[in-house]
Design an enzyme around this catalytic site. Sequence first.
Site, PDB file in Angstrom:
ATOM      1  CE  LYS A 155      -4.090   1.837   2.319  1.00  0.00           C
ATOM      2  NZ  LYS A 155      -4.647   2.248   1.053  1.00  0.00           N
TER       3      LYS A 155
ATOM      4  N   GLY B  69       6.585   0.551   5.784  1.00  0.00           N
ATOM      5  CA  GLY B  69       7.501  -0.333   5.057  1.00  0.00           C
ATOM      6  C   GLY B  69       7.567  -0.023   3.571  1.00  0.00           C
ATOM      7  CB  CYS B  70       4.918   0.677   1.105  1.00  0.00           C
ATOM      8  SG  CYS B  70       4.022  -0.877   1.379  1.00  0.00           S
ATOM      9  CB  THR B  71       7.226   5.148   3.012  1.00  0.00           C
ATOM     10  OG1 THR B  71       5.820   5.352   2.809  1.00  0.00           O
ATOM     11  CG2 THR B  71       7.964   6.462   2.862  1.00  0.00           C
TER      12      THR B  71
ATOM     13  CB  SER C 295       8.870   3.585  -2.393  1.00  0.00           C
ATOM     14  OG  SER C 295       7.890   2.588  -2.573  1.00  0.00           O
TER      15      SER C 295
END
Length: 152
Positions: free
Chosen positions: A38, A43-45, A48
């Site tokens: 998401k 974690g995704c940030t 990325s």
Amino acid sequence: MLELNQPAPDFSGTSNNNETISLKDFKGKYLVIFFYPKDDTPGCTIESCEFRDLNSDFEEINTAIIGISPDAVESHQEFIEKFSLNFPLLADTDQKIQQAYDVPTLDKGYLERSTFLIAPDGTIAQIWRNVNVLGHVNDVLSTIEEHQELKS
């Protein structure tokens, strides 16, 4: 289940800027496809932003990066703008790309964090499943460098 050295599943998806991006667009290059749960979550940030920070290193070794999640195009555009991401994000709202790459859906409907390295000939060179974001991007970069050394 996908295996190394088999042809990567073809895909076509809409990017954050409403362009259609397909596997064939990267023929002759390495391609890192990372699936993440998401936009704008911790974690995704981290993942990325690490890809963002090392993107020029990837470009130097003939490698493109694409992030894919079930989020909508608008969410991807906001995520890119907020964190100055320098690679496309594909909206896989129907999860067809996720299914083609055998990325499972986990608890609470989030997909498993997975990364695929596609070789310039369109075959799968490496697969990372259930990724821990810490150190992952450096591992991907090292793996591509090793793969290139073996091919030369």
